[in-house]
Structures are given as C-alpha cells and as structure tokens.
Design a protein around this motif. Structure first.
Motif, mmCIF file in Angstrom:
data_model
loop_
_atom_site.group_PDB
_atom_site.id
_atom_site.type_symbol
_atom_site.label_atom_id
_atom_site.label_comp_id
_atom_site.label_asym_id
_atom_site.label_seq_id
_atom_site.Cartn_x
_atom_site.Cartn_y
_atom_site.Cartn_z
ATOM 1 N N ILE A 199 45.558 41.238 41.173
ATOM 2 C CA ILE A 199 45.968 41.290 39.643
ATOM 3 C C ILE A 199 45.692 39.952 38.822
ATOM 4 C CG2 ILE A 199 47.938 41.760 38.395
ATOM 5 C CD1 ILE A 199 48.943 43.712 40.302
ATOM 6 N N ASP A 200 46.110 39.129 39.968
ATOM 7 C CA ASP A 200 45.693 37.662 39.119
ATOM 8 C C ASP A 200 44.412 37.403 38.672
ATOM 9 O OD1 ASP A 200 48.424 36.018 41.148
ATOM 10 O OD2 ASP A 200 48.325 37.210 39.270
ATOM 11 N N ILE A 201 43.453 37.657 39.815
ATOM 12 C CA ILE A 201 42.071 37.587 39.550
ATOM 13 C C ILE A 201 41.490 38.602 38.104
ATOM 14 C CG2 ILE A 201 39.826 38.034 40.622
ATOM 15 C CD1 ILE A 201 40.826 37.314 43.214
ATOM 16 N N VAL A 202 42.190 39.620 38.150
ATOM 17 C CA VAL A 202 41.860 40.445 37.264
ATOM 18 C C VAL A 202 42.178 40.019 35.736
ATOM 19 C CG1 VAL A 202 42.002 42.873 35.942
ATOM 20 C CG2 VAL A 202 41.719 42.600 38.542
ATOM 21 N N GLU A 203 43.377 39.493 35.898
ATOM 22 C CA GLU A 203 43.840 38.878 34.617
ATOM 23 C C GLU A 203 43.092 37.772 33.991
ATOM 24 O OE1 GLU A 203 48.133 38.130 34.650
ATOM 25 O OE2 GLU A 203 48.111 36.651 33.064
ATOM 26 N N THR A 204 42.661 36.822 35.009
ATOM 27 C CA THR A 204 41.904 35.825 34.743
ATOM 28 C C THR A 204 40.516 36.217 34.271
ATOM 29 O OG1 THR A 204 43.065 34.796 36.921
ATOM 30 C CG2 THR A 204 41.214 33.404 35.744
ATOM 31 N N VAL A 205 40.038 37.032 34.946
ATOM 32 C CA VAL A 205 38.798 37.840 34.387
ATOM 33 C C VAL A 205 38.998 38.248 32.939
ATOM 34 C CG1 VAL A 205 36.920 39.479 34.601
ATOM 35 C CG2 VAL A 205 37.836 38.242 36.579
ATOM 36 N N TYR A 206 40.165 38.851 32.618
ATOM 37 C CA TYR A 206 40.192 39.475 31.453
ATOM 38 C C TYR A 206 40.453 37.962 30.280
ATOM 39 C CZ TYR A 206 42.509 41.877 27.615
ATOM 40 O OH TYR A 206 42.796 42.300 26.511
ATOM 41 N N ARG A 207 41.348 37.341 30.649
ATOM 42 C CA ARG A 207 41.174 36.332 29.742
ATOM 43 C C ARG A 207 40.005 35.439 29.265
ATOM 44 N NH1 ARG A 207 46.984 34.885 29.231
ATOM 45 N NH2 ARG A 207 48.033 35.338 31.319
ATOM 46 N N GLY A 208 39.425 35.107 30.319
ATOM 47 C CA GLY A 208 38.246 34.282 30.325
ATOM 48 C C GLY A 208 37.018 35.147 29.440
ATOM 49 N N ALA A 209 37.036 36.294 29.842
ATOM 50 C CA ALA A 209 36.069 37.125 29.268
ATOM 51 C C ALA A 209 36.208 37.255 27.637
ATOM 52 C CB ALA A 209 35.787 38.427 29.878
ATOM 53 N N ARG A 210 37.629 37.540 27.543
ATOM 54 C CA ARG A 210 37.888 37.698 25.911
ATOM 55 C C ARG A 210 37.425 36.323 25.166
ATOM 56 N NH1 ARG A 210 42.370 41.009 23.310
ATOM 57 N NH2 ARG A 210 42.934 38.370 22.946
ATOM 58 N N LYS A 211 37.592 35.161 25.897
ATOM 59 C CA LYS A 211 37.253 33.846 25.202
ATOM 60 C C LYS A 211 35.727 33.835 25.111
ATOM 61 C CE LYS A 211 41.373 31.577 26.244
ATOM 62 N NZ LYS A 211 41.655 30.456 27.145
ATOM 63 N N GLY A 212 35.188 34.651 25.694
ATOM 64 C CA GLY A 212 33.683 34.554 25.724
ATOM 65 C C GLY A 212 32.893 33.832 26.901
ATOM 66 N N ARG A 213 33.792 33.576 28.112
ATOM 67 C CA ARG A 213 33.418 32.834 29.117
ATOM 68 C C ARG A 213 32.686 33.749 29.918
ATOM 69 N NH1 ARG A 213 37.254 27.781 29.599
ATOM 70 N NH2 ARG A 213 38.233 28.206 27.605
ATOM 71 N N GLY A 214 31.603 33.352 30.468
ATOM 72 C CA GLY A 214 30.782 34.157 31.451
ATOM 73 C C GLY A 214 31.232 34.041 32.882
ATOM 74 N N LEU A 215 31.911 32.619 33.111
ATOM 75 C CA LEU A 215 32.314 32.407 34.635
ATOM 76 C C LEU A 215 33.836 31.934 34.331
ATOM 77 C CD1 LEU A 215 31.997 31.288 37.397
ATOM 78 C CD2 LEU A 215 31.370 29.173 36.361
ATOM 79 N N VAL A 216 34.754 32.242 35.123
ATOM 80 C CA VAL A 216 36.073 32.090 35.298
ATOM 81 C C VAL A 216 36.420 31.614 36.659
ATOM 82 C CG1 VAL A 216 36.711 33.908 33.504
ATOM 83 C CG2 VAL A 216 36.836 34.355 35.951
ATOM 84 N N ILE A 217 37.272 30.789 36.640
ATOM 85 C CA ILE A 217 37.826 30.282 37.965
ATOM 86 C C ILE A 217 38.929 30.958 38.613
ATOM 87 C CG2 ILE A 217 38.486 27.954 38.986
ATOM 88 C CD1 ILE A 217 37.262 26.486 36.645
ATOM 89 N N ALA A 218 38.877 31.482 39.792
ATOM 90 C CA ALA A 218 39.877 32.202 40.314
ATOM 91 C C ALA A 218 41.117 31.390 40.575
ATOM 92 C CB ALA A 218 39.451 32.886 41.522
ATOM 93 N N PRO A 219 42.397 32.039 40.212
ATOM 94 C CA PRO A 219 43.531 31.313 40.719
ATOM 95 C C PRO A 219 43.649 30.557 42.067
ATOM 96 C CG PRO A 219 44.021 33.690 40.215
ATOM 97 C CD PRO A 219 42.712 33.207 40.062
#
Lengths: 167, 485
Positions: free
Chosen positions: A138-158
């Motif tokens: 769930i944490d990974i999915v949330e991070t992906v969501y947050r980053g993707a909404r901001k327009g990032r193509g790469l997010v850092i997993a917790p």
C-alpha cells in the motif's frame, strides 16, 4: 461474470477483473491501457494462471503470496488504484516489450504512462518478486500515486529492497 | 418510606379526613397535657410512661373501623364490573378506594409511631437490635419472639429474618448490655407489637382490596406496572392524584428499602429502586440495563398515572401503548452494535493538512526564517564572480555579500532569535561541571571607569536564582524587536 464460489471477496473481484481484462486483451490487442483513468494508478500484475488460481474457480487452492496480497489490498486502495491481473500465456504481446520473464511482475501506470519506482534492486520498472506485506505494498502504491500526480516519472519507494533476498 | 410519604402528604390538600383525625388526636392529647405545663415535654413524657393508647389511636377511630368493614365486605363480594357507567367520582367504590389509600398511609405512620414506642421500651433490654433490624414489622415480630429471654440460643428466629441477620443478632445478644424488663413494661411492649402486627395485617387487606379494583381505578398505570405494584404505589403516595403530582424520580423511589449492611459489601445492593423493582418488565431486563429500565418505567408510569387521575383514557389503551414503547426501547438497547465495515483508504493528498496560523506560529517561524545576509549570499550578479570562504571558488560562496551593487550600504548580522534563545537558556542553566561556568561567558568586562574588569561569573548565577531579581529588566534578556534601518 463474477464467480460465485470464491472464498475471498478480494479474490472474487480480482478474478472477475482478470477475466474481463483478459477478454479485452485477447479481443482488443495490445493497447489494453487505452482506457485512460483520470483518477487512479493502474496496477497490472503479469503472471500465470496456475499460480493465481485465476481460472480455477471451482477448486479451492490456497492463494500464493503475491496474489493474496493483491486480493486483500484491492478493496482498501480502490479509491486511488485499481489492480488488473493479466496472464502472460494468454496475452503474450507484452512479454518482450516489458521483459516479463518472472513468475509474477507488477507494473504501475498512471494515465497511460508507465511510472518507475526506485526500489533499490536495480530494476526500476517493475516489482518482480512476491511482496508479502500488505502495508508495504500500500505504501508503494501511495508513493506512486503522489509522485505521478505531481508529474514525476520516477518515484522512490519508502523501503529499500536491495537486500530482498535476505530479509 | 413512610417518612417520604410524610413529606409528600404535607403538600397534599385532599386529605381532609386526615386533618380531622389529627385535630381529634390533638384534642385528646390536649386533655392530657392540661395536667402538665409544657405541651412538647408532655408528649415525650406520655410516650415514655403512659399507655400505648395515648400514642396510637388509629385503631380506635371510627373512620378506621368503618373503612375496614367496608373493605372486608367488598373483598367478600368480589370484583364488581357493572358500575362502569357511572361517573367515577359518584361511585361509592371509588370513594372507598380513595379512603383506602389515605388510610394505608395513616396506617404506615401509626406503625412508625408504634415502632418508636416499642423501640424505646425495648432499648433497656436489647439496645443493638434496632440497628440490626430496620423494618418496623420485622422488629415487632422479633421483639415478640424474644420477649424477656436473655439467651438467644433458645429463641428460634427462623423465618422472621434472613439467616445472616439471625446470626448477627445472636452474637450481639450474647454481649449485649441490656437487662431484662420488668413484667409490666414487657406486657406493654408485647401489646404494642401485637398492635403493630394487627395494623400491618389491616394494611395488607386494604392493599389487596385496592389491587383487585386497580384495573378499574387506574387502567393505564396497571397496564404498565401491573395491578399489585400499582396498588402499592398508590397506597404509598396517598392516592392517585398524589401519585400523579409526584415527579418521576420520586415515583422511582417509592418503596425503596434501606438496606441492612451488617458488614456485607455494597457491591451487590440494588440502589435507588422501589416498588418498580417488582414489576414484570423490570424483572425481565438483564441486570446491566436495570437502572435505565427503572428510570424509564418510573417516567412512563408517572405519565400513565397522570392520565388516570384525570380519567383521560378509561380503556387503558394509553397504558398498553406506553408499555409497548418501553418494551421496544429495552429491546433496542440490547441490540448488538452494527458491524464494522472495513473502510477503503482515502485518496492520498485529498485532505489537505490543517495548517495553523497566528502569532505564535509566526514567531516560531521567524526563528528559522531566511535572513537578509543569507538571501544576499544565495544570489549572484551576472558576470561577476563571487568570493568564497576558502578562496578561488572553493568553500562556501558569498554571493552578493560584499560586492558592489547589492543596494545595501551595510549588512550586519541580524538579530538571530534562535541564537538568542539558545544563549539565554544556556546561561540560565549554567552548563558545565560543578560550579565552572559555561564556555560562552567571558569574565572580562569593559567598563568606562576601570577599563577592563574581571567579573565574578558566579555572581550572576546567584542573582538569577534568587528570585528578587526582576526578569522584566533582565540583564541576560534581549530586545524583542529590532527594526532594520
């Protein structure tokens, strides 16, 4: 058609999605992600039937790690993510494109764009092992969501999975 | 409980009969009192020395015997339904019932008076008994049984009292300080006991009669609490109108007994429940909900009594409806709570964080705010290389600091609030080992008179801690605001 004998609700949902998804795959061709979702992350799990009990509606096989995790998590994150299991033997079109050689692979998409995650394993494109912990996922999915909404193509997993074989 | 009834009686105006009786009794007493000087003292004396008859006159009155006679007749006749057509007030039976209610209250008062009499006389023999056995009738029975006996093992109190109390009574009797009574006093005491028991029996008869007619008198009230309890409530209150005038909290307490503890724990004693405890509804509720049920019952039965006192609903439908309501409510209380639904997680960042504002937050932020110096250091002029701390581009860059064209004549180190706060704290705490001062304080002071002066660093510490130093004009404090010029 949702399956009636499913033991687990999440499993039921997953399986139903699996079937619809696969149907789309076999009918429509490669572009399964053309249904642009405005609001959520699309999680696609590429795997095999016999691992998933995807097609075995009547038999009560115990669900294996990743499948179980995904099934139980689907209900909780449904507000911002949706999970689609895809069988790579039925839909082999993406095997070379995404290098789907592992038993299970999870990839994240947001508005038809593939989102990369820095997990520490060296491969930023996908999660290609069975993630056991629900909360981690769930944490990974949330991070992906947050980053993707901001327009990032790469997010850092917790959490760092560089030593994943040695937990 | 009679004392409770007493206070309610004082408010009521319908017991004109009672007043007449009292006046009667007063007259007789006055007759006795003419022999003595002080009226009050005479009463006490008569209580102590004279016969029971001066104290308790109820059984001798005409009214009492009339009503008892009628009651017995009515009880023999059985219930009579045919008189429903009549207006209630004209019905002689209704009048009888009203009288009965008043009488039952009177009987209770009489019993109390007699109980006092017995107690006073028996105190010489067995003083502790009155604190062990509270109920007047039980007391009378026990006194009658024991008589003048000194050894309680010969007396069989089974059936009169609970066995635990019997045990306590026997033990206390063996160590009592009382002496046997003289024969005459003993006889009077036994007489008084008999009278008390007779009155109690009469009261029971009256109550039975009222109970049998209850469905006719107060159908709504009987529909809720049952006719026996309704009769008792009415009897204790002193009539239907009296009951109707009471607030529900008092109705709840009608008939509440004073518990005899004698060393038992209070954990199990049921508190604040009177006759309502005996109703069917109450008995069928689970113990956890009993207090709530009791309050509910008292409230609704008060409503029903009010309806009945004005004869608003002779059929009893209101009562039945209220009873339904009560039962439904109690059932609802017993429902399990709704099952917990697993909620899906909210969308991340959909609920913005609650940001606080205000002076306090602003001051806190100021401590970490970007200073002018730092702002200048962060910027650079186009085409002009900046100086750096280690020279030649190594180390930290100074940006526009110290360069021409930055628009400021002089940039001084601003008042760093953070540093000031830390320094102040440091000074006050006097960090360092055993008396040695902090490394930040200097023992040199430059004074205009003497030039360099060595100050005693300990002096400051004492001053701060003494409490006489005013901190408003503190020497270690800083200015709170400096305007940039």
């Amino acid at each position: 058609m949702p399956l009636r004998n499913a033991r687990e609700r999440g499993g039921d949902e997953k399986r139903s999605r699996c079937r619809t998804c696969c149907r789309i795959c076999t009918q429509g061709g490669p572009s399964i992600r053309l249904f642009l979702r405005r609001r959520g992350v699309v999680i696609i799990r590429f795997g095999h039937d016999w691992d998933d009990t995807c097609m075995q509606k009547r038999q009560r096989m115990p669900m294996l790690g990743k499948q179980k995790v995904l099934a139980s998590v689907a209900e909780r994150i449904k507000n911002f993510a949706v999970i689609y299991p895809v069988d790579i033997t039925v839909v082999p079109d993406f095997n070379t494109m995404y290098e789907l050689y592992d038993p299970s692979t999870v990839m994240f998409f947001f508005r038809n764009k593939h989102i990369m995650i820095d997990l520490g394993t060296g491969n930023n494109n996908k999660i290609n092992w069975a993630l056991k912990d629900k909360q981690e996922f769930i944490d990974i999915v949330e991070t992906v969501y947050r980053g993707a909404r901001k327009g990032r193509g790469l997010v850092i997993a917790p959490k760092d999975y560089s030593t994943k074989y040695r937990y | 409980m009679a004392t409770l009834a007493d206070s309610f009686l004082a408010d009521l105006d319908e017991l004109s009969d009672n007043d007449a009786d009292l006046i009667e009794e007063d007259d007789v007493d006055a007759g006795n009192m003419e022999e003595d000087v002080d009226g009050d003292m005479a009463d006490v004396e008569t209580l102590n020395y004279d016969d029971l008859d001066c104290v308790s006159k109820l059984q001798k009155t005409q009214r009492y015997s009339d009503i008892m006679q009628k009651v017995e007749d009515a009880l023999e006749k059985g219930s009579d339904i045919s008189n429903q057509g009549l207006v209630l007030e004209d019905d002689p039976e209704y009048q009888l019932i009203v009288d009965c209610n008043a009488l039952s209250v009177d009987i209770e008062n009489e019993i109390i008076i007699i109980h006092n009499f017995i107690r006073d006389k028996y105190r010489l023999k067995f003083p502790e008994l009155e604190s062990l056995v509270h109920h007047p009738i039980d007391y009378a029975r026990v006194v009658k049984k024991i008589g003048n006996e000194m050894d309680l093992t010969l007396v069989d109190l089974e059936g009169f009292l609970p066995s635990a109390i019997i045990m306590v009574v026997s033990v206390t009797a063996s160590t009592t300080s009382g002496k046997p009574l003289p024969e005459e006093v003993l006889q009077k005491t036994i007489d008084a006991c008999d009278r008390a028991l007779a009155l109690d029996a009469a009261k029971k008869k009256v109550l039975d009669f009222v109970e049998s007619r209850m469905g006719y008198i107060a159908p709504n009230l009987s529909a809720i609490v049952g006719s026996a309890v309704a009769a008792k409530l009415m009897g204790t209150a002193g009539g239907l109108s009296a009951l109707a005038k009471m607030p529900a909290c008092n109705v709840q307490l009608l008939g509440a007994k004073k518990k005899n503890l004698a060393g038992f724990s209070t954990a199990t004693s049921q508190f604040r429940v009177g006759y309502i405890e005996q109703t069917e509804v109450f008995q069928t509720t689970p113990p956890a909900l009993r207090m709530r049920a009791c309050r509910l019952l008292a409230a609704k039965s008060t409503l029903a009594a009010r309806v009945d006192s004005t004869r608003g609903d002779p059929s009893g439908n209101t009562g039945r409806a209220l009873r339904e309501e009560i039962c439904k409510k109690i059932e609802k209380w017993q429902e399990p709570p709704p099952a917990k639904q697993p909620k899906p997680l909210p969308v991340p960042d959909s609920e913005p964080k609650k940001k606080r504002g205000g002076r306090r937050l602003r001051k806190m932020k100021e401590r970490y705010a970007l200073t002018d110096m730092r702002k200048l250091a962060n910027r650079m002029q186009f085409g002009v290389p900046e100086e750096s701390s280690l020279g030649d581009g190594l180390g930290e860059g100074y940006g526009m600091l110290g360069q021409a064209g930055n628009g400021k004549l002089r940039v001084s180190v601003g008042q760093s609030k953070l540093a000031a706060k830390v320094a102040k704290k440091f000074k006050e705490k006097n960090y360092g080992s055993s008396g040695a001062t902090s490394g930040l304080t200097s023992s040199l002071a430059f004074t205009p008179v003497q030039g360099i002066e060595l100050t005693n660093p300990q002096a400051h510490a004492h001053q701060l801690g003494s409490g006489t130093q005013s901190t408003y004009f503190s020497e270690t404090g800083t200015f709170s605001k400096i305007k940039p010029t």
